[in-house]
Design a protein around this motif. Structure first.
Motif, PDB file in Angstrom:
ATOM      1  N   ALA A   1      43.690  33.911  43.849  1.00  0.00           N
ATOM      2  CA  ALA A   1      43.453  32.649  43.150  1.00  0.00           C
ATOM      3  C   ALA A   1      42.001  32.213  43.283  1.00  0.00           C
ATOM      4  N   PHE A   2      41.351  32.662  44.347  1.00  0.00           N
ATOM      5  CA  PHE A   2      39.935  32.344  44.512  1.00  0.00           C
ATOM      6  C   PHE A   2      39.071  33.588  44.296  1.00  0.00           C
ATOM      7  N   GLY A   3      39.596  34.507  43.493  1.00  0.00           N
ATOM      8  CA  GLY A   3      38.765  35.584  42.995  1.00  0.00           C
ATOM      9  C   GLY A   3      38.718  36.843  43.834  1.00  0.00           C
ATOM     10  N   TRP A   4      39.479  36.916  44.912  1.00  0.00           N
ATOM     11  CA  TRP A   4      39.387  38.086  45.783  1.00  0.00           C
ATOM     12  C   TRP A   4      40.605  38.968  45.615  1.00  0.00           C
ATOM     13  N   PHE A   5      40.434  40.104  44.974  1.00  0.00           N
ATOM     14  CA  PHE A   5      41.544  41.028  44.767  1.00  0.00           C
ATOM     15  C   PHE A   5      40.956  42.433  44.760  1.00  0.00           C
TER      16      PHE A   5
ATOM     17  N   LEU B   1      43.827  36.912  37.936  1.00  0.00           N
ATOM     18  CA  LEU B   1      43.260  35.892  38.828  1.00  0.00           C
ATOM     19  C   LEU B   1      43.692  34.484  38.427  1.00  0.00           C
ATOM     20  N   PRO B   2      43.519  34.085  37.152  1.00  0.00           N
ATOM     21  CA  PRO B   2      44.051  32.766  36.799  1.00  0.00           C
ATOM     22  C   PRO B   2      45.570  32.677  36.974  1.00  0.00           C
TER      23      PRO B   2
ATOM     24  N   SER C   1      34.614  39.300  45.322  1.00  0.00           N
ATOM     25  CA  SER C   1      33.860  38.139  45.781  1.00  0.00           C
ATOM     26  C   SER C   1      34.659  36.870  45.473  1.00  0.00           C
ATOM     27  N   PHE C   2      34.538  35.923  46.371  1.00  0.00           N
ATOM     28  CA  PHE C   2      35.251  34.665  46.156  1.00  0.00           C
ATOM     29  C   PHE C   2      34.533  33.851  45.092  1.00  0.00           C
ATOM     30  N   SER C   3      35.324  33.219  44.231  1.00  0.00           N
ATOM     31  CA  SER C   3      34.709  32.352  43.234  1.00  0.00           C
ATOM     32  C   SER C   3      35.737  31.348  42.724  1.00  0.00           C
TER      33      SER C   3
END
Lengths: 217, 560, 409
Positions: free
Chosen positions: B31-35, B252-253, B42-44
């Motif tokens: 959910a915060f971009g890390w997969f 991610l979303p 990177s987290f985003s």
């Protein structure tokens, strides 16, 4: 002339428990009904208060303060009940249990007063907000009686109310009940196994297998 | 039991809650971009930007909350009306008998039934077509309506009976007769006694189930796919669509939306508790104000009719599914099919066999595991009287109290990295996650009712714990074990999301097939799958009911 | 039964796969001679091919069941139809598998695909091949008469997917409700003004729904040439302005006043059957006849196309890069592309999906069979199908779908 039973007949599955049973209980008087289990004494109470289990056949008239209540639903009969279990509502405080019984339409002040009086009479003046679960057996029984009385019953039925209490408590609660009944000046009918529980007139119901239930005064 | 078994049980009992928690927390990473498994390292806040810029997100969220809460509130009210008006009537007994099989039928099968009943060309509309002089189905939004009313109705038809079942069990444990006697002797009408005395004591006993219903209604997917709003869909369906989009970035979303869904469920739960608090305060004086009530036969009768109507609608919609599977031509406004035929069964039944076996194997395996684990825990874990106060056992219900989508997505993220998705065993274990709590919930009740003196007698006679357990306790509890088995199979049969997500689309069950076909053009084949969905759990419930009767036909006390 | 569904891989079969892999790599770079094809057939024997394909149509499912039986008895291949709602879910799964480093034993061996999904897979290197032009059945494919078998939505196929069937957008109308169908977008609007509630289309991003948007934009725009190029913001606004103006006016006149839309073109069939709507649309010119045969829609339904033509394309079969049954998948694809399978597929009593083959290229015997195929009662003859309009550049798909959702959801 306050509680009057006229020609009560009770039977189950063709077996007669009571035949033409008549009785008058005066105001302030307690009449005790005794007899072996299955003789029909509890069924009689059931018939009087309107909670007779299905399966019974019953007839006869019931008068409370000269009003025929025989065909009224239980909640309209103004007959108070006291059981061997105190049945205090666990989701309410002691005070709320008492308030629950008060009639509708009283002012807040009067309600408070009545509840305080009742707590006083029960010897538990500071127990308004107490949890019923924190009370002892004797305390619960007294609150239970007070609750029954606060509903202003015109007659009282007591179904072995002392049988769960130990000997010492039993004696004290017994006198408490009879005094209160006299004070309130209402007729009461007590069902019990124990001769010691009785106070005043005693009626012994015969064995149920006999053809007729005869009242011995 | 050996002394170490308790340690084992303690250890093992943390596995399911742990997995659920890992899943719930795990979903925060994508959910915060890390997969990393998908190449996002990177987290985003980008997933949240994408989520927030989704067309009609506000509407979706509002409608998800509305349908979930409305369905729960109405189902609870219906259940309340049922116990209050039907207690000690024949309807009560009839309900007790019909409830288990009705509840065993998957949500999706019921949704298909409601679709057949209520759609503009459905049975109700056909009945009305004569008097209303409709030659064509009316242009009214009755199913898939934008406000989700048809979804709410379907959820109610399923959840109200569930709450009623829980209430009936609670009523059995409560001194209802005596409470009513006391209340009535104080001058209260039966209705007032129910509300002020009985209900207030029942409510805490069913509270857990209410939260299960709330979480389920807010996060349901299969029913929503069949009968829920389509434009825009509700949030859980949108999440599934994103997960299935060819655009991998949408993972991610989707994860962000799962976090949002978790927030919605928590918000609804907090809202519910706040409402409980307010109602409690507001009604405190009402409780003891002395209002005795008037007996209104009309109210009681309409309450009974309402319940009868609910049961009838549920059963009727299931029957139409059966009728459809035998219909060859059934055009509007014919009330019954103009051409009946076994063609659908003859032609398509062979295709049902594979999904049927997959369903059966998943269901039996997960239920047998679930049962064995439940028995092990019940025997090995120290039992406290109050389940809700026991932290370990209450954590068993986590998978039922959290939105499926959220923690399954988190678990899926892990499984994907380990390449464990798409395996039969993975899907079976994901079923176990849901089957086990129901098995445990159900068995725990029977285990508490079991008279320990039988075991004591058995121990004295045989001197062996194992022997006593196998020869005395299990046979005595056999009827309960069988109904729990049937329940577990029903739960597994109904599961949609775990099968689709963990199975990577490879495992087809009756439910996944039925949901897939519900968007297709052939109502008769859809009906065939839905009939199979109904038959399977009903068959197991019937067996659970009849087998002990036959086994113990000469043991009268076992048949009480 | 269920255990059979799991991919069990005993040691011997694993070993064989290890040996097969370098061979397959070698073969795919060299040309496929007959000997190699025999090798492929040998390797394919005993393989299970997970064929992920849309499963919403009973006719398609029945046809694939037949194919599975034939493949089993002729080549010893187990074709397992994995039914999916939307093939794009499978694309995303394979992409996920690639990102997760799963370059063998992928979950999909064969898929039914075209358009943006193909483009996405090609871009991400998710496809095995090129293999198509080495298949024995390739020589029958009508690449001249059917250029869409070589260019899929403006994306060159380059041997990465095998043409399987032809599609052209056609409309159905129930003659008992709509005797004279509107033959252009403008006529459709005029018709709906007089007869509101009879028309609808599947909600984009459904494939057919998006195609309806493309058809509408092609008919309405003054700059159709821009549609063949990648989309830009400026071009999008310029091209689609008349489309939105049109839809804004049309929607209140649609079924359910445009407040909801069917989820797919097949889900419109029951609505058509009950007379809720008077139209349906489909990508299969034979769909109406097939549905009538199966008792799904009234016998009064007929097919029509717009006067200026409708959008056409081909659909294909492809093999993911990480399939573990590539040989089996190739044999299956070759079979599905063979005259025998194509003739059966084109039969409206079976499926009615138009062939990708050129009847002139197949044997005399097969030519006869093609010629003798019954023409469904509601199927248009080839000359009646009119102009086949090319698909717009695939970048328009997403742009159109997004804009539609922003406006109407």
């Amino acid at each position: 002339m306050s509680l009057e039973l006229i020609d009560i007949n009770l039977s189950i599955e063709g077996r007669t428990l009571l035949h033409d049973f008549s009785l008058t209980v005066a105001n302030g008087e307690t009449v005790s009904i005794m007899g072996p289990s299955g003789c029909g004494k509890s069924s009689l109470l059931g018939y009087l208060c309107g909670s007779l289990a299905p399966g019974f056949k019953a007839s006869g008239e019931i008068y409370v303060r000269a009003e025929n209540v025989t065909h009224l639903p239980m909640e309209k009969r103004h007959i108070g009940l006291l059981f061997q279990d105190d049945l205090l509502f666990p989701h309410m405080s002691v005070g709320e249990n008492l308030a629950f019984a008060l009639p509708r339409g009283l002012s807040r002040k009067i309600r408070q007063e009545r509840i305080s009086q009742a707590l006083e009479s029960a010897g538990l003046p500071d127990f308004h907000n107490a949890d019923p679960a924190s009370l002892s057996g004797g305390q619960r029984s007294r609150i239970s009686l007070m609750r029954t009385l606060l509903a202003e019953p015109r007659a009282l039925l007591l179904d072995e109310p002392f049988s769960r209490l130990d000997a010492d408590l039993r004696q004290r609660f017994r006198s408490f009940v009879f005094e209160t009944i006299r004070e309130q000046n209402i007729p009461a009918l007590l069902v019990t196994h124990d001769m010691q529980d009785c106070n005043g007139r005693i009626i012994t119901l015969a064995d149920t297998h006999a053809k007729t239930g005869v009242a011995h005064a | 039991m050996l002394p170490s078994s308790q340690t084992w049980a303690r250890l093992l009992s943390t596995v399911f809650p742990f997995i659920t928690l890992i899943g719930t927390i795990g979903v925060f990473l994508p959910a915060f971009g890390w997969f990393p498994a998908l190449g996002f390292q990177s987290f985003s806040l980008e997933p949240w930007h994408t989520l927030l810029s989704t067309p009609a997100l506000g509407t979706m969220v509002a409608k998800t909350l509305f349908t979930g809460i409305a369905a729960t509130v109405i189902a609870l009210l219906l259940a309340l009306i049922f116990v209050v008006t039907c207690w000690n009537t024949r309807l009560w007994k009839a309900t007790e008998r019909t409830l288990a099989p009705l509840l065993a039928i998957p949500h999706s099968a019921l949704a298909i039934g409601v679709l057949f009943l209520l759609s503009p060309s459905g049975f109700v509309s056909r009945l009305l077509s004569g008097p209303m002089e409709w030659n064509r189905p009316p242009d009214i939004l009755t199913v898939n309506d934008p406000y989700g009313f048809s979804l709410i109705l379907t959820l109610i038809l399923k959840e109200a009976p569930y709450l009623v079942l829980v209430l009936i069990a609670a009523v059995r444990q409560s001194p209802v007769t005596r409470l009513l006697t006391v209340g009535r002797s104080l001058g209260y009408t039966p209705l007032q006694c129910w509300l002020k005395l009985v209900w207030l004591q029942l409510y805490p006993k069913i509270r857990l189930s209410i939260f299960i219903v709330l979480a389920f209604s807010l996060s349901v997917i299969d029913v929503s796919l069949i009968i829920g709003p389509a434009l825009p869909p509700l949030l859980p369906v949108q999440i599934l669509q994103w997960l299935q989009s060819p655009n991998i970035e949408m993972h991610l979303p989707a994860a962000a939306a799962s976090v949002l869904l978790l927030g919605l469920v928590l918000f609804a739960a907090v809202l519910w508790m706040a409402t409980e608090f307010v109602i409690k305060k507001a009604f405190k004086s009402w409780l003891t104000a002395g209002y005795r009530g008037n007996s209104k036969a009309l109210m009681v009768n309409s309450g009974r009719s309402l319940w009868l109507f609910t049961l009838f609608t549920a059963v009727a919609s299931l029957l139409f599914v059966v009728v459809w599977s035998f219909a060859w031509r059934w055009r509007y406004p014919d009330i019954l099919p103009s051409v009946w035929s076994l063609k659908v069964w003859g032609r398509y039944f062979p295709r049902v066999i594979d999904p049927l076996f997959t369903t059966l194997s998943l269901a039996t395996a997960s239920t047998v595991f679930g049962l064995a684990l439940s028995i092990f825990f019940l025997e090995a874990l120290p039992q406290t009287r109050n389940i809700r106060k026991n932290l370990v056992t209450s954590s068993f219900y986590l998978p039922l109290l959290l939105p499926q989508m959220t923690f399954l997505l988190g678990i899926h993220t892990v499984l994907l990295t380990l390449r464990l998705d798409g395996l039969w065993i993975t899907v079976m274990l994901s079923h176990l996650l849901f089957v086990f709590p129901y098995c445990y919930l159900n068995l725990a009740g029977f285990w508490r009712q079991y008279d320990q003196r039988y075991t004591q007698a058995g121990l004295l006679l045989s001197g062996s714990r194992v022997k006593t357990f196998i020869r005395v306790k299990l046979p005595i509890l056999l009827p309960s074990l069988l109904t729990t088995l049937a329940l577990g199979i029903a739960v597994s049969t109904a599961l949609y999301l775990p099968t689709v997500m963990m199975g990577a689309g490879r495992l087809e069950t009756l439910t996944t097939e039925a949901v897939a076909l519900s968007s297709g053009g052939n109502r008769r084949v859809l009906a065939l799958y839905a009939v199979m969905q109904q038959l399977l759990p009903v068959f197991f419930f019937a067996t659970a009911l009849l087998l002990p009767r036959w086994l113990f036909r000469h043991r009268k006390d076992m048949l009480r | 039964m269920t255990l059979g569904k799991r991919r069990t891989m005993p040691a011997w079969s694993y070993l064989r796969k290890l040996l097969f892999l370098p061979i397959a790599l070698l073969l795919s770079t060299l040309s496929f001679a007959a000997d190699n094809w025999n090798d492929t057939l040998k390797q394919a024997r005993g393989q299970t091919v997970y064929f992920n394909a849309w499963g919403g149509s009973e006719e398609v499912n029945d046809y694939l069941n037949w194919a599975a039986r034939e493949l089993k008895s002729r080549y010893g291949i187990k074709l397992q139809h994995v039914k999916v709602d939307d093939i794009s879910t499978v694309v995303s799964r394979i992409l996920t598998e690639k990102s997760a480093g799963r370059s063998d034993s992928g979950s999909v061996d064969m898929m039914w695909i075209n358009g943006e999904n193909f483009k996405s897979m090609k871009q991400h290197g998710l496809l095995y091949g090129p293999f198509v032009e080495q298949l024995p059945s390739w020589k029958y494919v009508d690449t001249k008469g059917k250029p869409t078998t070589l260019v899929d939505f403006t994306e060159p196929v380059e041997g990465l997917e095998a043409p399987w069937g032809m599609a052209q957008l056609v409309f159905m109308h129930d003659t008992s409700i709509v005797p004279k169908p509107p033959k252009s977008m403008k006529e459709l609007f005029a018709f709906s003004q007089k007869n509101p509630g009879l028309f609808t289309y599947p909600a984009p991003p459904d494939f057919v729904g998006t195609t309806f948007l493309k058809q509408a934009v092609m008919e309405l725009t003054e700059h159709p040439e821009l549609l063949q190029k990648p989309v830009t913001d400026g071009a999008f606004d310029k091209v689609t302005k008349p489309l939105w103006a049109y839809l804004d006016q049309l929607h209140p006149l649609l079924w359910r006043k445009g407040r909801t839309f069917p989820t797919s073109s097949t889900s419109m069939l029951p609505l058509l059957d009950d007379g809720e709507i008077g139209f349906s649309l489909t990508f299969n010119p034979n769909a109406a006849s097939t549905a009538i045969n199966n008792g799904l829609i009234p016998e009064t339904v007929r097919t029509y196309v717009h006067d200026k033509g409708t959008i056409a394309n081909s659909h294909f079969l492809a093999i993911p890069f990480n399939s573990s049954s590539k040989a089996g998948a190739q044999v299956a694809i070759n079979f599905l592309m063979s005259p025998e399978a194509q003739i059966r597929k084109a039969n409206p009593q079976v499926w009615g999906d138009p062939t990708v083959l050129a009847p002139a290229l197949v044997s005399k015997n097969d030519q006869k069979k093609f010629a003798e195929l019954p023409l469904g009662v509601a199927t248009l003859r080839p000359e009646e199908l009119g102009t086949a309009l090319p698909e717009p550049h695939s970048s328009w798909v997403n742009a159109l779908e997004q804009a539609w959702q922003r406006r109407y959801r």
